[in-house]
Write a protein that holds these residues in place. Structure first.
Motif, PDB file in Angstrom:
ATOM      1  N   GLY A   1       0.794  -1.227   0.000  1.00  0.00           N
ATOM      2  CA  GLY A   1       0.000   0.000   0.000  1.00  0.00           C
ATOM      3  C   GLY A   1       0.822   1.269   0.000  1.00  0.00           C
ATOM      4  N   THR A   2       2.140   1.134  -0.157  1.00  0.00           N
ATOM      5  CA  THR A   2       3.003   2.315  -0.168  1.00  0.00           C
ATOM      6  C   THR A   2       3.973   2.246  -1.349  1.00  0.00           C
ATOM      7  OG1 THR A   2       4.732   1.377   1.252  1.00  0.00           O
ATOM      8  CG2 THR A   2       2.884   2.477   2.356  1.00  0.00           C
ATOM      9  N   LEU A   3       4.699   3.347  -1.557  1.00  0.00           N
ATOM     10  CA  LEU A   3       5.655   3.458  -2.656  1.00  0.00           C
ATOM     11  C   LEU A   3       6.985   4.006  -2.144  1.00  0.00           C
ATOM     12  CD1 LEU A   3       3.273   5.296  -5.166  1.00  0.00           C
ATOM     13  CD2 LEU A   3       3.723   2.827  -5.109  1.00  0.00           C
ATOM     14  N   TRP A   4       8.067   3.557  -2.782  1.00  0.00           N
ATOM     15  CA  TRP A   4       9.388   4.153  -2.568  1.00  0.00           C
ATOM     16  C   TRP A   4       9.666   5.004  -3.806  1.00  0.00           C
ATOM     17  CZ3 TRP A   4      13.034   4.351   1.255  1.00  0.00           C
ATOM     18  CH2 TRP A   4      14.333   4.744   0.904  1.00  0.00           C
ATOM     19  N   VAL A   5       9.876   6.297  -3.610  1.00  0.00           N
ATOM     20  CA  VAL A   5      10.016   7.216  -4.739  1.00  0.00           C
ATOM     21  C   VAL A   5      11.345   7.958  -4.659  1.00  0.00           C
ATOM     22  CG1 VAL A   5       7.521   7.512  -4.996  1.00  0.00           C
ATOM     23  CG2 VAL A   5       8.798   9.076  -3.525  1.00  0.00           C
ATOM     24  N   MET A   6      11.885   8.281  -5.838  1.00  0.00           N
ATOM     25  CA  MET A   6      13.149   8.998  -5.910  1.00  0.00           C
ATOM     26  C   MET A   6      13.111   9.964  -7.081  1.00  0.00           C
ATOM     27  SD  MET A   6      15.671   5.688  -5.214  1.00  0.00           S
ATOM     28  CE  MET A   6      17.172   6.606  -4.883  1.00  0.00           C
ATOM     29  N   GLY A   7      13.907  11.040  -6.980  1.00  0.00           N
ATOM     30  CA  GLY A   7      14.032  11.982  -8.081  1.00  0.00           C
ATOM     31  C   GLY A   7      15.063  11.500  -9.085  1.00  0.00           C
ATOM     32  N   ASP A   8      14.957  11.944 -10.320  1.00  0.00           N
ATOM     33  CA  ASP A   8      15.914  11.550 -11.350  1.00  0.00           C
ATOM     34  C   ASP A   8      17.253  12.267 -11.187  1.00  0.00           C
ATOM     35  OD1 ASP A   8      13.897  10.001 -12.321  1.00  0.00           O
ATOM     36  OD2 ASP A   8      13.595  11.115 -14.183  1.00  0.00           O
ATOM     37  N   HIS A   9      17.228  13.450 -10.584  1.00  0.00           N
ATOM     38  CA  HIS A   9      18.467  14.183 -10.296  1.00  0.00           C
ATOM     39  C   HIS A   9      18.845  13.840  -8.853  1.00  0.00           C
ATOM     40  CE1 HIS A   9      21.645  16.934 -10.340  1.00  0.00           C
ATOM     41  NE2 HIS A   9      21.051  18.029 -10.783  1.00  0.00           N
ATOM     42  N   ARG A  10      19.450  12.680  -8.679  1.00  0.00           N
ATOM     43  CA  ARG A  10      19.647  12.114  -7.340  1.00  0.00           C
ATOM     44  C   ARG A  10      20.461  13.013  -6.403  1.00  0.00           C
ATOM     45  NH1 ARG A  10      18.326   6.601  -8.444  1.00  0.00           N
ATOM     46  NH2 ARG A  10      16.278   6.969  -9.368  1.00  0.00           N
ATOM     47  N   SER A  11      21.410  13.750  -6.952  1.00  0.00           N
ATOM     48  CA  SER A  11      22.228  14.615  -6.084  1.00  0.00           C
ATOM     49  C   SER A  11      21.512  15.923  -5.749  1.00  0.00           C
ATOM     50  CB  SER A  11      23.565  14.922  -6.764  1.00  0.00           C
ATOM     51  OG  SER A  11      23.369  15.640  -7.978  1.00  0.00           O
ATOM     52  N   ASN A  12      20.324  16.134  -6.311  1.00  0.00           N
ATOM     53  CA  ASN A  12      19.582  17.369  -6.064  1.00  0.00           C
ATOM     54  C   ASN A  12      18.121  17.065  -5.726  1.00  0.00           C
ATOM     55  OD1 ASN A  12      19.244  20.215  -5.989  1.00  0.00           O
ATOM     56  ND2 ASN A  12      18.451  20.216  -8.073  1.00  0.00           N
ATOM     57  N   SER A  13      17.896  15.917  -5.105  1.00  0.00           N
ATOM     58  CA  SER A  13      16.523  15.503  -4.816  1.00  0.00           C
ATOM     59  C   SER A  13      16.382  15.051  -3.367  1.00  0.00           C
ATOM     60  CB  SER A  13      16.120  14.351  -5.746  1.00  0.00           C
ATOM     61  OG  SER A  13      14.843  13.840  -5.399  1.00  0.00           O
ATOM     62  N   ARG A  14      15.427  15.654  -2.705  1.00  0.00           N
ATOM     63  CA  ARG A  14      15.038  15.169  -1.374  1.00  0.00           C
ATOM     64  C   ARG A  14      13.862  14.221  -1.596  1.00  0.00           C
ATOM     65  NH1 ARG A  14      17.019  17.370   3.030  1.00  0.00           N
ATOM     66  NH2 ARG A  14      15.157  16.835   4.245  1.00  0.00           N
ATOM     67  N   ASP A  15      14.103  12.936  -1.371  1.00  0.00           N
ATOM     68  CA  ASP A  15      13.080  11.940  -1.673  1.00  0.00           C
ATOM     69  C   ASP A  15      12.989  10.922  -0.543  1.00  0.00           C
ATOM     70  OD1 ASP A  15      15.370  10.275  -2.262  1.00  0.00           O
ATOM     71  OD2 ASP A  15      15.388  11.116  -4.287  1.00  0.00           O
ATOM     72  N   SER A  16      12.543   9.711  -0.846  1.00  0.00           N
ATOM     73  CA  SER A  16      12.332   8.703   0.197  1.00  0.00           C
ATOM     74  C   SER A  16      13.582   8.468   1.038  1.00  0.00           C
ATOM     75  CB  SER A  16      11.868   7.391  -0.437  1.00  0.00           C
ATOM     76  OG  SER A  16      10.550   7.506  -0.936  1.00  0.00           O
ATOM     77  N   ARG A  17      14.751   8.590   0.433  1.00  0.00           N
ATOM     78  CA  ARG A  17      16.005   8.357   1.165  1.00  0.00           C
ATOM     79  C   ARG A  17      16.180   9.301   2.343  1.00  0.00           C
ATOM     80  NH1 ARG A  17      20.017   9.597  -3.501  1.00  0.00           N
ATOM     81  NH2 ARG A  17      18.389  11.192  -3.783  1.00  0.00           N
TER      82      ARG A  17
END
Length: 255
Positions: free
Chosen positions: A189-205
């Motif tokens: 029921g949940t998702l792990w999401v990330m930005g494509d610009h990994r060094s400029n993305s605040r995401d699930s990590r």
């Protein structure tokens, strides 16, 4: 015979009476077309605005990209069209989908305080793609769905989903899949999401140690980004990815 008197009588009989049609022709007050035209235009404008807001609320919403976290796929200032019907009829987000979601409770623990009137106006403008979205709205790529084990990184520095390495061709040039090591299993029921610009993305990590662990509930997903609407030079459907093709489903791994 007095011909002058006859002419005088004839002239008097042919002349219009006072207050008759000759006067009424000049005294007639016509409608005011300018006032009516403006009124009709304002009414039609209001109807169009309401129709656009309803269409945006339930079908297709313009969304202004406020940051570079999804570069090169999406750039700052891009207007994208979010398909709100994509997950309405039993379908769920898939790995590789680019989604817009409400991060309240996952990425944002406390909703920012805002003046109600300002919030209403900003919400209406953002619904039409004319203003930046709310601080609680985010756009990211789905990397893991319920049950997936997502690991970073394998021996060659690649992301791994359910034991299979992923070649992420959409990453920003020069970026690594992640500078932060992690090994997580995505709850159902949940998702792990990330930005494509990994060094400029605040995401699930960035939310691993917080309540929810950076997982986004599926019911918080607003819709899927299907089209680029602006700039005109990039107008068209958002390209898909084959990065996750061949990933085994979670039940096959756990079985």
């Amino acid at each position: 015979m007095d011909t002058e008197a006859q002419h005088t009588e004839r002239d008097r009989s042919s002349a219009p009476e006072e207050g008759s049609g000759e006067r009424s022709r000049f005294m007639h007050v016509p409608d005011r077309p300018d006032t009516l035209s403006w009124g009709r235009a304002a009414f039609l404008g209001l109807l169009c605005t309401v129709a656009l807001l309803l269409f945006s609320a339930f079908v297709l919403q313009p969304f202004l990209i406020p940051s570079g976290s999804m570069e090169p796929t999406l750039r700052v200032g891009d207007r994208v069209l979010v398909n709100k019907l994509a997950y309405r009829f039993g379908s769920e987000p898939q790995r590789g989908d680019v989604v817009v979601f409400d991060g309240t409770g996952s990425f944002v623990q406390e909703t920012p305080a805002e003046n109600p009137v300002t919030a209403l106006l900003r919400g209406a403008a953002s619904s039409l793609g004319l203003a930046e979205p709310a601080e609680t709205d985010f756009v990211k790529r789905v990397v893991g769905v319920g049950g997936d084990r997502v690991v970073c990184c394998d021996k060659r520095g690649r992301l791994e989903v359910n034991g299979r390495s992923v070649h992420e061709e959409y990453l920003y040039p020069g970026d690594n899949p992640s500078e932060v090591a992690f090994d997580i299993v995505v709850p159902d029921g949940t998702l792990w999401v990330m930005g494509d610009h990994r060094s400029n993305s605040r995401d699930s990590r960035d939310h691993l140690g917080q309540p929810g662990g950076g997982m986004v509930p599926v019911d918080r997903v607003v819709g899927r980004v299907d089209w680029l609407g602006w700039p005109l030079g990039r107008l068209g459907p958002l390209g898909g990815t084959e990065a996750f093709t061949g990933i085994r489903p979670p039940d096959a791994i756990h079985g």
